[in-house]
Scaffold this active site. Structure first.
Site, PDB file in Angstrom:
ATOM      1  N   PHE A   1       0.930  -1.338   0.195  1.00 57.55           N
ATOM      2  CA  PHE A   1      -0.255  -0.159   0.281  1.00 57.55           C
ATOM      3  C   PHE A   1       0.711   0.954   0.003  1.00 57.55           C
ATOM      4  O   PHE A   1       0.599   2.226  -0.963  1.00 57.55           O
ATOM      5  CB  PHE A   1      -0.393   0.205   1.057  1.00 57.55           C
ATOM      6  N   GLY A   2       1.737   1.234   0.711  1.00 60.10           N
ATOM      7  CA  GLY A   2       3.002   2.613   0.772  1.00 60.10           C
ATOM      8  C   GLY A   2       3.300   2.665   2.178  1.00 60.10           C
ATOM      9  O   GLY A   2       3.283   1.368   3.159  1.00 60.10           O
TER      10      GLY A   2
ATOM     11  N   ASP B   1      -5.288 -12.060   1.301  1.00 60.79           N
ATOM     12  CA  ASP B   1      -3.152 -11.749   1.406  1.00 60.79           C
ATOM     13  C   ASP B   1      -3.271 -11.551   2.886  1.00 60.79           C
ATOM     14  O   ASP B   1      -2.414 -10.623   3.301  1.00 60.79           O
ATOM     15  CB  ASP B   1      -3.059  -9.887   1.698  1.00 60.79           C
TER      16      ASP B   1
END
Length: 840
Positions: free
Chosen positions: A535-536, A649
């Protein structure tokens, strides 16, 4: 030759007229004969209305003569106007009214694979005038209409409960008949076949069309209301957003409602009937009011040559049908004063003008718009209204090919006009009209009006800034609508300010300003950075009230985007469990997309498990607690949450640990919601992390709850061993599960247990964990247990576990590719989520 043809045509017409008179009292038995019979009568009427020598219909003598012979020689047919008790009308069968004017049967509108029971004019191929199951379509061709043994009229189909049109406790000798008026009537008969009573009729449940002699009004005794409701689109008969009926407030007038609000009214009956409908000679409208009922109805002259009807369409227009034409008699979306009489002015925000127009174009938008959910049940008219009422909206369209649904775009999105078959048609607001005066000032003023030009430029700049702010508010409002809950605005202007928004009751989320987040993280300093995922980056922060938070900031280069951002915010906001991470709020400002969570002081499971200097802090008791907590969280997601979620995930880096080392499942950006009856789906977009993905998902794109079970099995073996699944440190094997399977077969399974723990494990507990882990990573999804079964295996010592089969990804000579720095774009191990890979 012309004279000869004239004499021959006259003789032909004489024979045709005489033949039709013979057939007046004859009831044809077959559907083809009925159609010929009805059309012959219509043709004779048409002939009588035009001169013999000039009427084009005379050239149609031979086809009608053929119909006459078919009528005479046609054998008895099963087509009838009556459905007797115990009989069935299947998809493909029809009922025909006595004169063949109307037929009843199943139909599929548009290109959908859904069926509806309807009535339509036998010689008119336009849409049905009545639909039985408007909001309950039947999938496929399995629909059946029947009058059961108790006299109930019901629709049945292979997949689902019956749709009851009329229910009676017990009635013998009942039948349903389709009349020449278009009315479908359920009757109870006397033993001699005479009518005992009428139990139900379609005229009491109109759709969108008013036929002659139907009523539009109120039955004062029974409280029954006769009203029309539009289709949601031209192709979908579902209940639309417009309703035409009697004004229930006691005023003698008709009214159209748009989603419950008055949209149009006719005015008092005495004047409005003549004003609205008086110009149609073939229609005779009347208004009846007495102590029993009040209603509006109409009749038509017997020699009318068209199929008469009044229809309320999906745009809220009342249509009157005349020969070769369809005339809107009421239309509040037009500029014609004669059609707008009685329209109620719709309130618009100050940023909008009644002159604002939308232009219909083919092309695509530069960004993804905001799509409303199916549950909103929006028509294209609803979508236009939603866009007009939102100052930031510049374009809208339907989300489905059948004209239903709604997607809108704000001003940060641009339109590119292209003409390709696969592209959608989009309605774009035309701003040329609104800014013409600016260009006029610029052109006319010239250099001498520089101060005025400067002022105009300043106004434009200020307006664009306000529009940008509105766009941000629109994005927040869109996300709030999807979250469906209360929201608290969290801004920073020297001190903490809180303001409640009036929304529906639900999860409580905060909307953080970018300034408050930047201040909490010391402008996203590297000292506050906790780590980075697909995501970051993730930062630690502290609010002014001292609360510690974790801040996940979407990277501009991330493969994930607004879809994953909304997915995670919406999911976590609606999921409540002690083993799921709790979201506090979000921030959308400019290009920034940020999620704010409760802070987990012990970071993630992989921080301890795969570090040689920290893994000894995880003793056996703590590892068992972590395994149990992850299992309980997955059981909640799969079985007990209202959304039924597949994480997709699950891995060690997505398991966060609080200060007591309790596990919290996080990162729901890739999660998928399943329906209550769903078991598996196939997707072309495979997301996740290699080493944790099940084989059927990674290679075929098949996702199910067993996908998470496989990932849990990998994590379980990693927790027991302290090693990653894909690692060169696992003996001579590439996969931990392969190594565990070998040791299990050799009776040395306990050798996989992490030897760095400060205290030894309990052998029986360790063996049970390894056994359960191997069952979870079976190659075929059907061989894997559910998460409820896995938790039961781990918690109950008396539960006997089945013998595991060979796990997945074990093949002699096959090697799992090692992920190196130059391959990170195509491979991910534990740390970074793959947003999208191709299915092999």
């Amino acid at each position: 030759m012309s004279a000869g043809f004239s004499r021959f045509s006259s003789l032909n017409w004489y024979l045709l007229v005489m033949s039709s008179k013979v057939l007046v009292n004859t009831q044809p038995s077959s559907s083809l004969a009925r159609s010929c019979y009805f059309n012959m009568k219509q043709l004779v009427l048409y002939h009588n209305c035009c001169p013999l020598m000039n009427c084009k219909a005379r050239n149609l003598f031979f086809p009608w003569l053929l119909c006459f012979f078919l009528l005479v020689i046609s054998p008895s047919c099963s087509d009838t106007d009556t459905l007797a008790q115990g009989q069935e009308l299947k998809d493909g069968d029809h009922l025909f009214s006595a004169s063949g004017i109307f037929r009843l049967g199943f139909f599929k509108p548009g290109h959908a694979n859904t069926s509806y029971l309807g009535i339509w004019h036998n010689t008119n191929n336009e849409k049905a005038v009545w639909v039985a199951n408007r909001d309950t379509p039947i999938f496929g061709n399995s629909g059946t209409l029947r009058v059961d043994d108790h006299g109930n009229l019901k629709l049945s189909y292979s997949e689902g409960d019956s749709i009851v049109l009329y229910s009676v406790q017990a009635a013998s000798n009942t039948s349903a008949i389709l009349l020449d008026t278009g009315n479908f009537v359920l009757r109870e008969l006397n033993p001699d076949g005479s009518i005992k009573q009428e139990l139900w009729q379609s005229f009491n449940s109109p759709s969108d069309t008013l036929l002659p002699n139907m009523k539009l009004g109120i039955d004062k005794k029974s409280g029954l209301s006769w009203s029309l409701t539009s289709w949601i689109s031209d192709e979908v008969p579902a209940l639309g957003s417009f309703t035409l009926g009697m004004d229930p407030n006691g005023r003698n007038q008709m009214a159209i409602w748009w989603r419950g609000n008055i949209y149009w009214n006719s005015g008092p009956w005495e004047n409005s009937l003549v004003k609205i409908f008086g110009k149609f000679d073939d229609y005779r409208f009347s208004y009846i009011s007495n102590e029993n009922e009040t209603y509006f109805t109409y009749a038509v002259s017997k020699d009318i040559t068209i199929f008469p009807r009044l229809t309320l369409n999906e745009k809220g227009e009342i249509l009157v049908f005349l020969p070769d034409s369809m005339i809107p008699q009421v239309s509040c979306s037009t500029s014609a004063p004669s059609l707008r009489a009685g329209c109620v002015e719709q309130k618009l925000p100050k940023c909008r003008s009644p002159q604002d127009k939308f232009v219909y174009k083919m092309g695509l938008m530069s960004t993804e718009g905001f799509a409303f959910g199916k549950s909103d049940n929006l028509s294209l008219s609803d979508c236009r209204a939603l866009c007009l009422k939102n100052c930031s909206c510049v374009a809208y369209t339907s989300t489905n090919d059948d004209g239903t649904g709604c997607e809108i775009w704000s001003k940060d999105s641009s339109f590119t006009e292209q003409y390709r078959k696969e592209l959608r048609s989009i309605f774009i607001i035309d701003t040329k009209i609104r800014i013409w005066w600016i260009w006029m000032i610029i052109v006319c003023g010239g250099a001498s009006t520089f101060p005025l030009l400067f002022s105009v430029c300043y106004v434009i700049w200020r307006k664009k800034k306000e529009e940008a702010n509105r766009s941000e508010k629109m994005k927040q409002a869109m996300l709030l609508r999807e979250l469906g809950g209360n929201a608290m605005s969290y801004t920073l202007t020297g001190k903490l300010k809180k303001r409640w928004r009036d929304q529906k009751a639900g999860p409580e989320l905060q909307i953080f300003s970018y300034e408050s987040i930047s201040d909490a993280t010391d402008n996203f300093s590297t000292a506050n950075k906790l780590g980075e995922g697909g995501f970051g980056p993730v930062y630690k922060g502290k609010l002014l009230d001292g609360q510690e938070i974790a801040i996940k900031r979407l990277s501009r280069s991330s493969g994930q985007g607004l879809v994953e951002f909304k997915n995670e915010a919406i999911l976590i906001a609606k999921l409540q469990h002690t083993n799921l991470v709790r979201i506090l709020g979000f921030c959308i400002q400019g290009g920034e997309k940020i999620l704010i969570y409760e802070y987990m002081p012990n970071k993630s499971l992989d921080f301890f498990l795969f570090d040689s200097s920290r893994k000894n802090l995880l003793n056996w008791k703590k590892r068992l607690g972590i395994i149990e907590g992850i299992g309980q969280g997955l059981v909640y997601l799969h079985k007990y949450s209202r959304l039924r979620v597949i994480h997709r995930d699950l891995k060690a880096s997505n398991i966060l640990l609080d200060k007591e080392m309790n596990p919290k499942i996080s990162d729901f950006g890739m999660a998928r919601i399943f329906g209550l009856n769903g078991s598996e789906e196939k997707t072309n977009r495979v997301v996740g992390t290699l080493g944790y993905m099940s084989p059927e998902y990674a290679m075929k794109g098949i996702v199910s709850f067993k996908t998470d079970v496989f990932s849990f099995g990998v994590i379980l073996l990693e927790i027991v061993s302290g090693k990653k699944n894909i690692s060169r440190s696992v003996s001579e094997h590439s996969l931990l599960i392969e190594y565990a399977w070998q040791l299990w077969n050799e009776g040395r399974a306990l050798e996989i247990v992490d030897s760095t723990m400060d205290e030894p494990c309990h052998p029986d507990e360790a063996l049970r964990c390894i056994h359960a882990g191997l069952l979870c990573v079976q190659e075929h999804a059907a061989d894997r247990p559910t998460m409820s079964e896995v938790v039961s295996m781990l918690s109950k010592e008396n539960v006997r576990l089945p013998a595991p089969k060979q796990p997945a990804f074990i093949d002699a000579g096959e090697e799992v590719p090692e992920c190196t720095d130059d391959k990170l774009n195509n491979c991910s191990i534990n740390d970074v989520t793959i947003s999208e890979i191709d299915v092999r």
